[in-house]
Design an enzyme around this catalytic site. Structure first.
Site, mmCIF file in Angstrom:
data_model
loop_
_atom_site.group_PDB
_atom_site.id
_atom_site.type_symbol
_atom_site.label_atom_id
_atom_site.label_comp_id
_atom_site.label_asym_id
_atom_site.label_seq_id
_atom_site.Cartn_x
_atom_site.Cartn_y
_atom_site.Cartn_z
ATOM 1 C CG ASP A 1 27.925 53.251 44.748
ATOM 2 O OD1 ASP A 1 27.672 52.554 45.744
ATOM 3 O OD2 ASP A 1 27.064 53.554 43.901
ATOM 4 C CG HIS B 1 29.310 52.576 53.592
ATOM 5 N ND1 HIS B 1 29.289 53.437 54.665
ATOM 6 C CD2 HIS B 1 28.818 53.279 52.556
ATOM 7 C CE1 HIS B 1 28.795 54.599 54.285
ATOM 8 N NE2 HIS B 1 28.500 54.519 53.019
#
Length: 375
Positions: free
Chosen positions: A27, A55
């Site tokens: 992340d 993503h």
């Protein structure tokens, strides 16, 4: 030499492989960087993991959440490759593609997506097995995404898994091996119900859908290298979740460090031209596991709220803490970063004081490196 360095510092892609990796626990903002560079690339690749990755790419007012498809696929000039090191959930692949199409990406993606014939398949029963294994562990559960990724890699390692080339080959042989796989898991888990005939019919249909996209990507990648193509390799998860070097056992089941690029795409190490480590200006982690700089207070809550730290794949709240340079140095050692991309600095704008983790101590002595055992 100076002129060459200046040219490269602009971020322009050149022939060879440019690798983007997460330097923490995921992340970090890899998807945004991939999207910015993908417009210059001829090929954008995924080399490991499965749809446990997430993503996010924002284009104008449109937000794309990618889990299995390489995020560069939204660029019509790119060929998107899913390499042999990826484990593929076919129903979710097509579901993800349908969502992408609904947001305006044209159907030409089908002509630009190549999937390795060596990639292993993630079946629905393996997702159930994933959940059952977590349930067995009770309070010691690992906090997996329950996407079946671990059991698929385990089947691969035990040589009982099934690959795309098996699905597209002799279907009777595929069916026999699928039955054997299902029976083995049903012996292990009495509560596991698998409608074998329904699953086989589903995969017969999926085989026809996916067939035009499946190829020998090892040959394709090495041909692309030989002809001077610009290749962007998109790492999933992050180095601290690497099965070899991460905070084991609270890791994923694939190699998320630079070695996974070569083994997951079938390319030689010397083809890797540059490795960019993406570093968030603070640290986050989803699920359980070691996190030395975690803030379990109002400061951590403020980071989470300002940074909108929610998992793309699971929707879980991300744990937040200060930047840990021990982790960044460790992953830089493993991956040999040629550059770093620091993200989300603006999240820290309103904090009066910032702290950074610079070392770990044990029994009053500073450790020389990141420890294998974090207990």
């Amino acid at each position: 030499m100076a002129e060459h360095q200046a040219k490269r510092s602009k971020g322009d892609l050149e022939s060879g492989v440019f690798v983007i990796l997460g330097s923490q626990w995921g992340d970090e903002g890899k998807g945004k960087l991939v999207d910015q560079l993908a417009s210059q690339a001829d090929v954008v690749c995924r080399c490991q993991g499965g749809n446990n990755a997430g993503h996010t790419v924002v284009v104008g007012d449109t937000t794309y959440d990618f889990h299995l498809l390489p995020s560069g696929i939204i660029h019509e000039s790119c060929t998107a490759v899913i390499g042999n090191g990826v484990v593929v959930n076919l129903p979710e692949l097509f579901e993800e593609a349908a969502k992408m199409e609904s947001k305006g990406v044209k159907g030409s993606w089908r002509d630009r997506l190549l999937i390795s014939d060596r990639a292993h398949l993630v079946f629905g029963m393996l997702q159930e097995v994933d959940a059952l294994l977590e349930q067995e562990k009770g309070k010691s559960s690992l906090g997996t995404t329950k996407k079946g990724i671990g059991p698929t890699y385990a089947a691969k390692a035990s040589r009982s898994g099934l690959r795309l080339c098996d699905l597209l080959g002799d279907f009777d042989d595929f069916a026999k091996r699928f039955v054997m796989l299902a029976e083995g898991y049903q012996k292990r888990f009495s509560s596991l119900n698998v409608d074998v005939q329904e699953e086989l019919q589903k995969y017969k249909t999926l085989a026809d859908q996916v067939r035009p996209m499946v190829t020998d990507t090892v040959h394709y990648m090495n041909t692309a290298l030989a002809t001077g193509k610009k290749i962007l390799a998109e790492g999933a998860n992050a180095t601290m979740l690497d099965i070899e070097f991460g905070t084991y056992p609270y890791v994923t089941s694939s190699i998320c460090s630079v070695g996974g690029v070569c083994s997951g795409l079938g390319i030689p190490p010397q083809s890797v031209d540059r490795v960019c480590g993406v570093v968030k200006a603070y640290t986050t982690r989803v699920g359980v596991g070691y996190f030395p700089t975690e803030l379990e207070d109002e400061i951590g809550n403020k980071m989470q709220e300002i940074g909108r730290e929610w998992g793309v794949t699971t929707g879980r709240r991300r744990r937040c803490g200060w930047l840990d340079l021990v982790v960044v140095k460790y992953t830089a050692t493993l991956n040999g970063y040629s550059s770093l991309a620091v993200t989300k600095l603006d999240v820290l704008d309103t904090f009066k004081e910032l702290k950074i983790g610079v070392g770990y101590t044990l029994n009053g002595e500073q450790l020389p490196s990141f420890p294998a055992d974090q207990r």
